[in-house]
Design a protein around this motif. Structure first.
Motif, PDB file in Angstrom:
ATOM      1  N   MET A   1      42.768  50.774  39.912  1.00 44.22           N
ATOM      2  CA  MET A   1      43.373  51.010  38.599  1.00 44.22           C
ATOM      3  C   MET A   1      42.664  52.171  37.932  1.00 44.22           C
ATOM      4  SD  MET A   1      44.553  47.574  36.742  1.00 44.22           S
ATOM      5  CE  MET A   1      43.165  46.481  36.917  1.00 44.22           C
ATOM      6  N   LYS A   2      43.041  53.368  38.315  1.00 46.99           N
ATOM      7  CA  LYS A   2      42.478  54.564  37.693  1.00 46.99           C
ATOM      8  C   LYS A   2      43.633  55.316  37.046  1.00 46.99           C
ATOM      9  CE  LYS A   2      38.614  53.604  39.789  1.00 46.99           C
ATOM     10  NZ  LYS A   2      37.557  52.883  39.053  1.00 46.99           N
ATOM     11  N   PRO A   3      43.393  55.889  35.863  1.00 46.41           N
ATOM     12  CA  PRO A   3      44.495  56.587  35.194  1.00 46.41           C
ATOM     13  C   PRO A   3      44.869  57.862  35.944  1.00 46.41           C
ATOM     14  CG  PRO A   3      42.422  56.880  33.993  1.00 46.41           C
ATOM     15  CD  PRO A   3      42.143  55.896  35.096  1.00 46.41           C
ATOM     16  N   ARG A  43      48.576  52.784  34.926  1.00 51.72           N
ATOM     17  CA  ARG A  43      49.550  53.864  35.127  1.00 51.72           C
ATOM     18  C   ARG A  43      50.920  53.493  34.576  1.00 51.72           C
ATOM     19  NH1 ARG A  43      47.941  58.087  39.655  1.00 51.72           N
ATOM     20  NH2 ARG A  43      45.705  57.747  39.651  1.00 51.72           N
ATOM     21  N   ARG A 188      45.804  30.162  24.468  1.00 54.26           N
ATOM     22  CA  ARG A 188      44.349  30.323  24.508  1.00 54.26           C
ATOM     23  C   ARG A 188      43.943  31.137  23.285  1.00 54.26           C
ATOM     24  NH1 ARG A 188      43.230  33.319  30.018  1.00 54.26           N
ATOM     25  NH2 ARG A 188      44.495  34.789  28.847  1.00 54.26           N
ATOM     26  N   VAL A 256      57.017  35.044  29.368  1.00 46.34           N
ATOM     27  CA  VAL A 256      56.328  34.226  30.376  1.00 46.34           C
ATOM     28  C   VAL A 256      55.620  33.027  29.764  1.00 46.34           C
ATOM     29  CG1 VAL A 256      56.061  36.058  32.083  1.00 46.34           C
ATOM     30  CG2 VAL A 256      54.269  35.715  30.381  1.00 46.34           C
ATOM     31  N   GLN A 257      55.384  33.019  28.467  1.00 46.80           N
ATOM     32  CA  GLN A 257      54.679  31.881  27.867  1.00 46.80           C
ATOM     33  C   GLN A 257      55.625  30.817  27.320  1.00 46.80           C
ATOM     34  OE1 GLN A 257      51.889  31.856  28.785  1.00 46.80           O
ATOM     35  NE2 GLN A 257      51.103  33.941  28.866  1.00 46.80           N
TER      36      GLN A 257
ATOM     37  N   ALA B 133      40.543  57.508  42.284  1.00 44.35           N
ATOM     38  CA  ALA B 133      41.542  58.103  41.391  1.00 44.35           C
ATOM     39  C   ALA B 133      42.407  59.103  42.154  1.00 44.35           C
ATOM     40  CB  ALA B 133      40.850  58.777  40.204  1.00 44.35           C
ATOM     41  N   GLU B 136      44.760  57.281  44.336  1.00 39.62           N
ATOM     42  CA  GLU B 136      45.907  56.729  43.593  1.00 39.62           C
ATOM     43  C   GLU B 136      46.882  57.837  43.190  1.00 39.62           C
ATOM     44  OE1 GLU B 136      45.031  54.001  40.402  1.00 39.62           O
ATOM     45  OE2 GLU B 136      43.492  52.964  41.568  1.00 39.62           O
ATOM     46  N   ASP B 137      46.346  59.003  42.817  1.00 41.37           N
ATOM     47  CA  ASP B 137      47.235  60.128  42.493  1.00 41.37           C
ATOM     48  C   ASP B 137      48.132  60.450  43.686  1.00 41.37           C
ATOM     49  OD1 ASP B 137      46.015  60.367  40.037  1.00 41.37           O
ATOM     50  OD2 ASP B 137      44.758  62.087  40.587  1.00 41.37           O
ATOM     51  N   GLU B 140      51.146  58.316  44.549  1.00 43.10           N
ATOM     52  CA  GLU B 140      52.387  58.555  43.801  1.00 43.10           C
ATOM     53  C   GLU B 140      53.251  59.636  44.455  1.00 43.10           C
ATOM     54  OE1 GLU B 140      51.343  59.187  39.687  1.00 43.10           O
ATOM     55  OE2 GLU B 140      50.890  57.064  39.419  1.00 43.10           O
ATOM     56  N   ASP B 293      42.145  46.189  42.898  1.00 45.79           N
ATOM     57  CA  ASP B 293      42.159  46.148  41.440  1.00 45.79           C
ATOM     58  C   ASP B 293      42.829  44.846  41.008  1.00 45.79           C
ATOM     59  OD1 ASP B 293      44.948  46.516  41.330  1.00 45.79           O
ATOM     60  OD2 ASP B 293      44.760  48.695  41.173  1.00 45.79           O
ATOM     61  N   ARG B 294      42.891  44.613  39.709  1.00 44.47           N
ATOM     62  CA  ARG B 294      43.337  43.306  39.244  1.00 44.47           C
ATOM     63  C   ARG B 294      44.793  43.037  39.616  1.00 44.47           C
ATOM     64  NH1 ARG B 294      40.672  38.988  39.055  1.00 44.47           N
ATOM     65  NH2 ARG B 294      38.944  40.089  38.050  1.00 44.47           N
ATOM     66  N   ILE B 295      45.611  44.081  39.546  1.00 38.07           N
ATOM     67  CA  ILE B 295      47.023  43.873  39.892  1.00 38.07           C
ATOM     68  C   ILE B 295      47.141  43.566  41.391  1.00 38.07           C
ATOM     69  CG2 ILE B 295      49.305  44.946  39.969  1.00 38.07           C
ATOM     70  CD1 ILE B 295      48.413  46.637  37.549  1.00 38.07           C
ATOM     71  N   LEU B 708      53.988  33.244  38.162  1.00 42.85           N
ATOM     72  CA  LEU B 708      55.421  33.092  37.910  1.00 42.85           C
ATOM     73  C   LEU B 708      56.201  34.162  38.667  1.00 42.85           C
ATOM     74  CD1 LEU B 708      55.086  32.566  34.073  1.00 42.85           C
ATOM     75  CD2 LEU B 708      55.936  30.848  35.679  1.00 42.85           C
ATOM     76  N   ASN B 717      53.722  37.820  36.051  1.00 42.13           N
ATOM     77  CA  ASN B 717      52.552  37.773  35.153  1.00 42.13           C
ATOM     78  C   ASN B 717      51.251  38.111  35.875  1.00 42.13           C
ATOM     79  OD1 ASN B 717      52.639  35.401  36.636  1.00 42.13           O
ATOM     80  ND2 ASN B 717      51.770  34.142  35.014  1.00 42.13           N
ATOM     81  N   MET B 720      45.673  39.710  33.477  1.00 42.85           N
ATOM     82  CA  MET B 720      44.835  38.697  32.847  1.00 42.85           C
ATOM     83  C   MET B 720      45.288  38.348  31.425  1.00 42.85           C
ATOM     84  SD  MET B 720      42.778  37.677  35.088  1.00 42.85           S
ATOM     85  CE  MET B 720      41.085  37.196  34.893  1.00 42.85           C
ATOM     86  N   ALA B 721      46.283  39.047  30.913  1.00 43.64           N
ATOM     87  CA  ALA B 721      46.833  38.657  29.611  1.00 43.64           C
ATOM     88  C   ALA B 721      47.896  37.580  29.782  1.00 43.64           C
ATOM     89  CB  ALA B 721      47.422  39.865  28.901  1.00 43.64           C
ATOM     90  N   ASP B 722      48.677  37.697  30.833  1.00 41.70           N
ATOM     91  CA  ASP B 722      49.818  36.796  30.996  1.00 41.70           C
ATOM     92  C   ASP B 722      49.540  35.635  31.947  1.00 41.70           C
ATOM     93  OD1 ASP B 722      51.458  38.269  29.269  1.00 41.70           O
ATOM     94  OD2 ASP B 722      51.975  39.669  30.862  1.00 41.70           O
ATOM     95  N   TYR B 723      48.601  35.812  32.865  1.00 40.25           N
ATOM     96  CA  TYR B 723      48.185  34.712  33.742  1.00 40.25           C
ATOM     97  C   TYR B 723      47.000  34.055  33.047  1.00 40.25           C
ATOM     98  CZ  TYR B 723      46.555  32.126  37.825  1.00 40.25           C
ATOM     99  OH  TYR B 723      46.164  31.121  38.678  1.00 40.25           O
ATOM    100  N   LEU B 724      47.163  32.822  32.652  1.00 41.07           N
ATOM    101  CA  LEU B 724      46.183  32.212  31.751  1.00 41.07           C
ATOM    102  C   LEU B 724      45.075  31.503  32.526  1.00 41.07           C
ATOM    103  CD1 LEU B 724      48.593  30.787  29.019  1.00 41.07           C
ATOM    104  CD2 LEU B 724      47.677  33.089  29.280  1.00 41.07           C
TER     105      LEU B 724
END
Lengths: 283, 798
Positions: A1-3, A43, A188, A256-257, B133, B136-137, B140, B293-295, B708, B717, B720-724
């Protein structure tokens, strides 16, 4: 996850920021970065230029004079959270603050950034709308002020133009008749709420007047509820509260919630809870 | 009366002088980690190291028509663009099957998809570049033409003739099926006073480790050797897989596992992208790093649970449980995960349902099907939370139906504490369990009677609180019965080597590994106690296939019970060697001596005769002064594997106390209790934190976590915001108590404790929730996670 690659400019003045935004299409303003950096890293957006406004003097701070509380755009959430001025004169903001994300985010995230991003599930845009605040904007044609009622226009869409900088917000200071209410439901602590409600009113004998309700998390912007507000402004009893709930004009989409139906139902539950708060005079 | 038992009494059988068994000693790795000097894979940087990023399929199922890489190859910093076809030339595909799970089938899986992508998130192409980086560029710039294929996303219809078959060569979408029929279920149900039937649903969830999966692979063309730095639970297993699929000898592969930021079963499997990173290093002859990465973690780390179980229980008026019957369905993604497979969880569910109870009548059916979602496999407490929720959910529903207290129905059906050895209806063999003593302990610890009267009083005020329980059993210390007999080269035995250095300190080299749970501390405690030195004199070496005995690693609650016993035996062996030498030096009989606190002492008086430092000095530098024929042997190795029992079953019971806001459907957890029996407790603090952490993950399953998917097979989801993930603010206080029934399979008597919390927590939270809502006539909730949405629907509010 790099911009994706982007150019970066740290500006010293609002004029410089506005000029730079005018030179590069799709440039983004970097303030606290609590939403922007995440979207860059994932991204989800790839702006060619970030205009960092953190070096601009005079865009931060909280002041109270002539019945108005002014909050500079670069004021961090944590400063508002700990501000005696906010606690005394903008109690709705103070009440909302602990619900906003987590301390690390509040340390860095700015008040102006939250309003300018206008996340429909965020607390501060709804508070500003409930308070009937004003948004101060600097742009290519000079400065202007937009009322909160006119500011939030669509999903992440506001009255800000591509070259505008939000410089601060102003809200009417609380008076002895001011009533406020705030409640949200998040699974939460610190999450975006399934549904939330910020409310302000004036006490009027045993009732309320000038009720302003601003829901968040249930549409593409924070949402006023004029019909429910007027139901509550005439008289306040079980019947008018039921009428206000029945008059809620919300059609939240599923997310989703929670399903939209549940969000709508919970909006009614929150209204009952917030009305109890509105009936309490400020200490 | 209130019993809070977070500090069990130490044992006596193992209570050597200055023993560390049963004591909460600080973990030796604490300073390293709190000083920020831990070494995670992300901290590893090698000369000429390049970074790998993957282009991943946006489709749940698609044919890969073409991949155009020209633009990406010319992008800044890019060293190579690698496709599945490239890697297929140097790495063989794998098939995740075990022969003892009869009929289990799967299709060959490649490090990078070849021709077809079978889930959204599967790697389709890799870019290797100077930085992540830049990689990842360049990703694309890769143009891939996909031809979408029908996606199988509903497990219920996956095996229907009308559903497209994901892997044509397999003939259908069925991965594995198991049936079991013990006793006389139909007769038992027919003779029951009440039968309860319901369907339990378990959401798909995942481990969400702090540190994502990460790997640095370094093929050295000069040495013809591969060194892999990897946050894995099983270094020797990975060594075998890399060697096997690259066509190398195992001694050409070294796997190094340093600090690992959590694993929970996520990091005990092979992953295609990690296999790809290793193959890429060999292909390019240079070190490469891949850090998910997290995704990527959400769409590729194994998922777990996602079971639908139709279940039935029969009960007599006197509380006797007459029968259990289940029908399990789970969809595991497009491949059975290699090498542990994706059949184990369903297999465990079949084995474990009804496990705490004497009921002889039990029928089960499990079906595992392929789907076009991320792969599923073993995650903490594999199958246990499901089996416990089904069993304990049924037991409490049955108790409510006949009007019996939930503890009383358990007392009438749990195996008696003097009934062992015993064999369950599904054939599980129990050496020694303590269900009744645990239950009595829990009853007292939580002050059950007082809670019930508080509950009653509050209900009159419109406050709805519930109490729920879960008795459970847990598989720990697995023998070869788990994987080895099925043909997988996964070691069930483990070894420890202990060396005495020239100053009287010891180094312990162990095959088990540390992922944050404290295995390093436990091994140090055991070795210090067994050999006889202060723990400060122990250094533990783990996670290095070049420098540790062959071992299985850390999973299935085995590190302490198996790796710990090996360390115990190695400590004893080295002590015997040292005392033989000391006897020669002191002209004493070795059996009249002991080693205590770093010195050789007279066993009877405890008087010091010789420090280990002096003994080592003589042994290493002045062996000429030793009597003729005496050769010091100051290294000892011992191995251990459970032989008498296929698994060391543990048991326990948990309780949850919670309050439901019946207007909002929100649940507030007020308190949680667990009494568990893991045999000998080596370090009570670590055991208790394992139990607490496990309970929190179980609560996550019950109330918060779910991957989900939409009907097209897209994860909705994956962030980390949507997967609780459960967070501290929502967690209750958790009190932990112990009953100690050591296993006689080992001298240490330790069984595993890592999964007990996760096993029982979802069940008792569910039961507490249903207990709270019962007076309101709510439909019992059996579909996890219990979101406000589901609770409001059960209450008829929406």
């Amino acid at each position: 996850m790099k911009p994706a690659p982007f150019a970066y400019a740290r500006v010293r003045s609002v004029d410089e920021a506005v000029a730079l935004l005018g030179e590069t299409a799709e440039a983004k303003v970097l303030a606290g970065g609590q939403s922007l950096i995440a979207t860059l890293n994932m991204r989800l957006s790839a702006p060619p230029l970030l205009v960092d406004i953190n070096g601009i003097d005079g865009l931060e701070g909280i002041a109270h004079s002539d019945g108005t509380v002014t909050i500079g755009a670069l004021t961090r959430h944590v400063e508002a959270e700990r501000s005696g001025t906010i606690a005394a004169h903008a109690p709705l903001i103070a009440r909302a603050m602990p619900h906003i994300a987590h301390p690390a985010i509040r340390n860095r995230g700015t008040i102006g950034g939250s309003i300018a991003l206008a996340d429909p599930a965020a607390e501060l845009p709804a508070c500003l709308l409930a308070l009937g605040g004003d948004i101060d904007i600097a742009g290519p044609d000079g400065t202007r002020t937009v009322k909160a009622d006119d500011f939030f226009r669509g999903l992440f869409e506001t009255a800000l133009g591509p070259c505008d900088i939000l410089t601060g917000i102003r809200i009417p200071a609380a008076s002895k008749n001011t009533r406020i209410g705030f409640a949200e439901l998040a699974r939460r602590h610190g999450d975006y709420a399934i549904v939330g409600l910020a409310a302000a009113a004036q006490g009027d004998g045993k009732g309320l007047k000038n009720v302003r309700l601003a829901y968040f998390g249930v549409g593409s912007t924070p949402l006023r509820q004029p019909k429910a507000e007027s139901a509550l402004s005439s008289e306040l009893n079980g019947k008018s509260i039921d009428a206000a709930i029945a008059a809620l004009d919300l059609d939240p989409p599923d997310d989703v919630q929670a399903t939209g139906a549940v969000k709508k139902y919970l909006a009614g539950v929150l209204l009952r809870r917030v009305i109890k708060q509105l009936m309490e005079p400020l200490q | 009366m209130k019993i809070v038992d977070d500090n069990p009494s130490a044992l006596t059988a193992l209570d050597r002088p200055n023993s560390y068994i049963g004591r909460a000693v600080p973990r030796p790795n604490l300073r390293r980690l709190t000083q920020g000097r831990g070494q995670y894979v992300s901290d590893i940087s090698l000369p000429r190291m390049a970074h790998v990023a993957f282009v991943r399929s946006p489709h749940a199922h698609a044919r890969i028509a073409s991949i155009r890489t020209e633009r990406a190859k010319k992008a800044p910093g890019v060293a190579a663009v690698v496709t599945g076809a490239d890697l297929a030339k140097i790495m063989t595909p794998w098939v995740g099957v075990l022969t003892h799970l009869k009929g289990l089938k799967s299709a060959p899986q490649f490090p990078i998809a070849v021709e077809r992508a079978c889930w959204a998130g599967e790697a389709v192409c890799a870019v290797v570049a100077r930085s992540r980086a830049e990689a990842e560029d360049a990703c694309e710039l890769i143009e891939i033409d996909y031809e979408p294929l029908p996606a199988v996303t509903n497990a219920e219809t996956a095996a229907d003739p009308a559903t497209p078959v994901i892997h044509k060569e397999l003939g259908d979408n069925i991965c594995f099926e198991r049936t079991l029929d013990a006793g006389h279920v139909d007769d038992a149900l027919a003779s029951s006073d009440a039968v309860v039937e319901t369907t339990f649903v378990f959401g798909r969830h995942t481990g969400a480790c702090n540190e994502p999966r990460s790997i640095v692979a370094d093929w050295n063309e000069g040495e013809q050797r591969l060194t892999v730095y990897q946050g894995t639970q099983a270094p020797h297993m990975m060594q075998n897989l890399y060697a096997k699929h690259l066509g190398l000898a195992e001694q050409q592969v070294r796997v190094l596992t340093k600090d690992v930021g959590g694993s929970f079963g996520i990091k005990v499997h092979s992953y295609a992208d990690e296999m790809a990173a290793v193959a890429i290093s060999k292909l390019l002859r240079r070190p490469v790093k891949f850090v998910a990465d997290r995704i990527e973690s959400f769409v590729t780390d194994i998922h777990a649970r996602d079971h639908r179980i139709k279940a039935k229980i029969g009960v007599k008026k006197d509380g006797t449980i007459t029968a259990f019957e289940i029908d399990d369905l789970t969809g595991v993604g497009p491949y059975s995960v290699y090498p542990r497979t994706s059949g184990i969880e369903a297999n465990q569910v079949v084995s474990l349902v009804g496990g705490p109870y004497t009921t002889p009548n039990y029928r089960a059916k499990a079906r595992v099907v392929f789907t076009n979602k991320n792969v599923m496999s073993q995650y903490r407490a594999v199958g246990h939370p499901i089996a416990a929720a089904v069993t304990e959910g049924l037991v409490e529903l049955a108790a409510a139906k006949i009007g019996m207290d939930p503890l009383e129905i358990r007392r009438r059906n749990l195996y008696a504490d003097d009934a062992y050895p015993a064999t369950s209806a599904s054939g599980l063999r129990f050496e020694k369990l303590s269900h009744h003593e645990s239950l009595a302990h829990l009853d007292a610890m939580m002050n059950y009677a007082a809670l019930r009267s508080e509950q009653k009083r509050l209900r009159e005020q419109g406050i709805y609180r519930g109490v729920g329980f879960a008795s459970f059993i847990e598989v720990t210390n697995p023998s070869a019965a788990f994987y080895g007999v099925g043909g997988a080269r996964i070691s069930s035995q483990d070894g420890a080597t202990i060396k005495l250095d020239a100053q009287g300190n010891i180094g312990v080299h162990t095959g088990v590994s540390e992922q944050g749970q404290g295995a390093e501390a436990v091994i140090a405690q055991i070795a210090a106690s067994s050999f006889g030195v202060p723990i400060e004199k122990v250094r533990v070496v783990m996670g290095d296939t070049d420098n540790t005995p062959y071992g299985g690693g850390t999973w299935a609650s085995r590190a302490t019970g198996i790796g710990g016993e090996a360390a115990w035996q190695a400590g004893k062996a080295l002590r015997a060697n040292v005392l033989a030498l000391a006897g020669a030096m002191l002209q004493a009989r070795p059996d009249a001596l002991d080693i205590v606190n770093g010195a050789v002492v007279d066993k009877g008086t405890g008087n010091e005769r010789l420090s280990l430092a002096e003994l080592a000095r003589v042994a290493y530098f002045r062996p000429d002064t030793l009597p003729p024929g005496i050769q010091a042997e100051l290294v000892a190795t011992r191995h251990y594997v459970p032989r008498a029992w296929p698994f060391a079953f543990t048991n326990g019971v948990q309780a949850s106390y919670l309050e439901v806001d019946i207007e909002t459907g929100f649940v507030k957890l007020l308190k949680h209790w667990c009494v568990e029996d893991c045999g000998t407790v080596i370090n009570p603090q670590l055991v208790n934190e394992q139990v607490r952490g496990g309970i929190v993950q179980g609560i996550g399953a019950a109330l918060f976590e779910q991957c989900l998917y939409d009907e097209r097979g897209q994860l909705l989801n994956g962030n980390m915001a949507d997967y609780l993930v459960p967070m501290a603010a929502e967690m209750p206080d958790i009190e932990v108590g112990h009953v100690v029934s050591p296993t006689s399979d080992s001298e240490l008597g330790a069984k595993g404790a890592g999964e007990a919390g996760t096993a029982g927590a979802p069940a008792c939270v569910m039961n507490a929730l249903n207990d709270a809502l019962r007076p309101l006539g709510a439909t019992p909730l059996t579909d996890m996670p219990f979101t406000p949405d589901k609770i409001l629907r059960a209450l008829g509010k929406v």
